[in-house]
Design an enzyme around this catalytic site. Structure first.
Site, PDB file in Angstrom:
ATOM      1  N   GLY A  51      -5.032  -5.536  -8.395  1.00  0.00           N
ATOM      2  CA  GLY A  51      -5.252  -4.425  -9.311  1.00  0.00           C
ATOM      3  C   GLY A  51      -6.109  -4.826 -10.499  1.00  0.00           C
ATOM      4  O   GLY A  51      -5.976  -5.931 -11.042  1.00  0.00           O
ATOM      5  N   GLY A  85       6.757  -8.062  -6.377  1.00  0.00           N
ATOM      6  CA  GLY A  85       7.795  -7.095  -6.058  1.00  0.00           C
ATOM      7  C   GLY A  85       7.975  -6.042  -7.131  1.00  0.00           C
ATOM      8  O   GLY A  85       7.088  -5.818  -7.949  1.00  0.00           O
ATOM      9  N   MET A 104       0.389   1.793 -14.794  1.00  0.00           N
ATOM     10  CA  MET A 104       1.624   1.481 -14.084  1.00  0.00           C
ATOM     11  C   MET A 104       1.865  -0.026 -14.103  1.00  0.00           C
ATOM     12  O   MET A 104       0.965  -0.816 -13.885  1.00  0.00           O
ATOM     13  CB  MET A 104       1.566   1.990 -12.652  1.00  0.00           C
ATOM     14  CG  MET A 104       1.641   3.486 -12.548  1.00  0.00           C
ATOM     15  SD  MET A 104       1.891   4.040 -10.841  1.00  0.00           S
ATOM     16  CE  MET A 104       2.067   5.795 -11.109  1.00  0.00           C
ATOM     17  N   SER A 105       3.116  -0.403 -14.370  1.00  0.00           N
ATOM     18  CA  SER A 105       3.505  -1.806 -14.428  1.00  0.00           C
ATOM     19  C   SER A 105       4.988  -1.905 -14.151  1.00  0.00           C
ATOM     20  O   SER A 105       5.767  -1.027 -14.552  1.00  0.00           O
ATOM     21  CB  SER A 105       3.197  -2.391 -15.809  1.00  0.00           C
ATOM     22  OG  SER A 105       3.788  -3.666 -15.970  1.00  0.00           O
ATOM     23  N   HIS A 111       0.945  -0.770  -6.781  1.00  0.00           N
ATOM     24  CA  HIS A 111       0.961  -1.705  -5.647  1.00  0.00           C
ATOM     25  C   HIS A 111       0.649  -0.984  -4.333  1.00  0.00           C
ATOM     26  O   HIS A 111      -0.095  -1.494  -3.486  1.00  0.00           O
ATOM     27  CB  HIS A 111       2.340  -2.350  -5.516  1.00  0.00           C
ATOM     28  CG  HIS A 111       2.756  -3.192  -6.678  1.00  0.00           C
ATOM     29  ND1 HIS A 111       3.741  -2.797  -7.558  1.00  0.00           N
ATOM     30  CD2 HIS A 111       2.331  -4.405  -7.109  1.00  0.00           C
ATOM     31  CE1 HIS A 111       3.918  -3.743  -8.474  1.00  0.00           C
ATOM     32  NE2 HIS A 111       3.068  -4.724  -8.232  1.00  0.00           N
ATOM     33  N   GLN A 118      -6.724 -11.881 -14.615  1.00  0.00           N
ATOM     34  CA  GLN A 118      -6.191 -12.529 -13.422  1.00  0.00           C
ATOM     35  C   GLN A 118      -7.189 -12.459 -12.276  1.00  0.00           C
ATOM     36  O   GLN A 118      -7.409 -13.446 -11.553  1.00  0.00           O
ATOM     37  CB  GLN A 118      -4.875 -11.862 -13.020  1.00  0.00           C
ATOM     38  CG  GLN A 118      -4.317 -12.322 -11.678  1.00  0.00           C
ATOM     39  CD  GLN A 118      -3.026 -11.636 -11.349  1.00  0.00           C
ATOM     40  OE1 GLN A 118      -1.963 -12.084 -11.755  1.00  0.00           O
ATOM     41  NE2 GLN A 118      -3.090 -10.532 -10.614  1.00  0.00           N
ATOM     42  N   LEU A 137       7.926  -2.890  -6.592  1.00  0.00           N
ATOM     43  CA  LEU A 137       6.693  -2.175  -6.272  1.00  0.00           C
ATOM     44  C   LEU A 137       6.679  -0.761  -6.856  1.00  0.00           C
ATOM     45  O   LEU A 137       7.703  -0.082  -6.912  1.00  0.00           O
ATOM     46  CB  LEU A 137       6.522  -2.098  -4.753  1.00  0.00           C
ATOM     47  CG  LEU A 137       6.486  -3.444  -4.015  1.00  0.00           C
ATOM     48  CD1 LEU A 137       6.245  -3.218  -2.528  1.00  0.00           C
ATOM     49  CD2 LEU A 137       5.439  -4.385  -4.586  1.00  0.00           C
ATOM     50  N   HIS A 138       5.505  -0.358  -7.291  1.00  0.00           N
ATOM     51  CA  HIS A 138       5.284   0.991  -7.784  1.00  0.00           C
ATOM     52  C   HIS A 138       3.999   1.526  -7.160  1.00  0.00           C
ATOM     53  O   HIS A 138       3.384   0.879  -6.286  1.00  0.00           O
ATOM     54  CB  HIS A 138       5.224   1.013  -9.314  1.00  0.00           C
ATOM     55  CG  HIS A 138       4.263   0.021  -9.899  1.00  0.00           C
ATOM     56  ND1 HIS A 138       2.894   0.092  -9.739  1.00  0.00           N
ATOM     57  CD2 HIS A 138       4.483  -1.099 -10.653  1.00  0.00           C
ATOM     58  CE1 HIS A 138       2.315  -0.909 -10.362  1.00  0.00           C
ATOM     59  NE2 HIS A 138       3.240  -1.648 -10.925  1.00  0.00           N
ATOM     60  N   GLU A 139       3.581   2.707  -7.590  1.00  0.00           N
ATOM     61  CA  GLU A 139       2.435   3.371  -6.972  1.00  0.00           C
ATOM     62  C   GLU A 139       1.165   2.525  -7.077  1.00  0.00           C
ATOM     63  O   GLU A 139       0.300   2.591  -6.205  1.00  0.00           O
ATOM     64  CB  GLU A 139       2.224   4.739  -7.615  1.00  0.00           C
ATOM     65  CG  GLU A 139       1.115   5.569  -6.983  1.00  0.00           C
ATOM     66  CD  GLU A 139       1.357   5.906  -5.522  1.00  0.00           C
ATOM     67  OE1 GLU A 139       0.356   6.123  -4.805  1.00  0.00           O
ATOM     68  OE2 GLU A 139       2.527   5.942  -5.103  1.00  0.00           O
TER      69      GLU A 139
END
Length: 282
Positions: free
Chosen positions: A146, A30, A187-188, A36, A152, A32-34
């Site tokens: 991502g 969740g 982005m994070s 995601h 990961q 969420l940003h660009e």
């Protein structure tokens, strides 16, 4: 877009969607940003339907990490996903994901050991466990992650390969290039923790990484380039550097000099109380 919070309705919703064609899963926590949303767009290009999960997984947070303060914005996230054309939002709570008496963990050796695995003991056990459950719950044909969280991605692919998963298979787990801000910062969701001044200083991270890569490509030794990178971060507003290493892109084995196989530069550093990670191809 249908929102489901319990497992039995999820299975019915997935079965109905599958009648139209392949399903892609985008697992998230969740906020969420660009970055995601780029995953959702890429998934839509490859599947008839996109399912997105939002679950802040307590098993991947350490005892002194930010589980309680991690941003939760389900209503906003839902609106963003609907606007992007997602078909299904899987929104379980902790009781739905880990019912009373839950006692199973998935552990992936090797690729989980260095980098964030060394700095955050148990983190990747929590990641592998929840992603394995999400794969079994949704049984997607494809899954999208991502590349900012490169380790990961390596752990999840290894898990899928070792456990002979078919939905999705290891080959159907896709990485999507890191989405960056205008100043280069990856982005994070954790960028929201940064103060205005810290956010300005945070741009030192991608800049120092690019400088190190350019130096190596120009003939500098790995040790000298990494020492310069660390010095730049510590003089540029960062309080500490967890690691700055060059590793094999597939196996994550440490590299100390040029090699024929692809490699990546991995960095984790702290600015204030916020830990930022990034990686770039060498």
């Amino acid at each position: 877009m249908q929102t489901v919070t319990q497992l039995d309705p999820l299975r019915g919703a997935v079965e109905a969607l599958r009648a139209d064609g392949p399903i892609a899963l985008v697992p998230t926590m969740g906020a969420l940003h660009e970055g995601h949303l780029a995953l959702v767009r890429e998934a839509r290009r490859h599947a008839a339907h996109v399912a997105v999960s939002i679950f802040v997984n307590p098993r991947q947070f350490g005892p002194k990490e930010d589980l309680a303060s991690y941003p939760r914005q389900a209503e906003r996230d839902s609106q963003l996903l609907e606007a992007e054309g997602a078909s299904l939002l899987w929104l379980p709570d902790v009781a739905a994901m880990y019912p009373q008496g839950y006692a199973t963990s998935v552990s992936v050796d090797g690729v989980s050991a260095p980098l964030c695995g060394a700095a955050r003991p148990g983190h990747f056990d929590g990641v592998a466990t929840v992603v394995c459950k999400l794969f079994n719950q949704v049984q997607p044909d494809l899954a999208f992650f991502g590349e900012k969280d490169w380790q990961q991605l390596a752990v999840i692919r290894r898990m899928a390969r070792d456990l002979d998963l078919l939905f999705p298979s290891a080959e159907a787990i896709r990485g999507v290039p890191t989405v960056r801000e205008g100043d280069g910062l990856a982005m994070s969701s954790r960028n929201a923790y940064l103060s205005v001044e810290q956010r300005k200083d945070a741009a030192t991270l991608p800049r120092a990484m690019r400088q190190a890569i350019a130096a190596i490509r120009g003939g500098a030794g790995y040790d000298a380039a990494l020492q310069a990178l660390t010095s730049t971060l510590l003089s540029g507003g960062f309080s500490s550097v967890d690691y700055a290493e060059i590793r094999d892109a597939a196996s994550l084995e440490l590299r100390e000099g040029p090699h024929s196989d692809p490699a990546r530069l991995f960095v984790a550093a702290r600015i204030g109380t916020t830990r930022l990670i990034d990686n770039m191809p060498l």
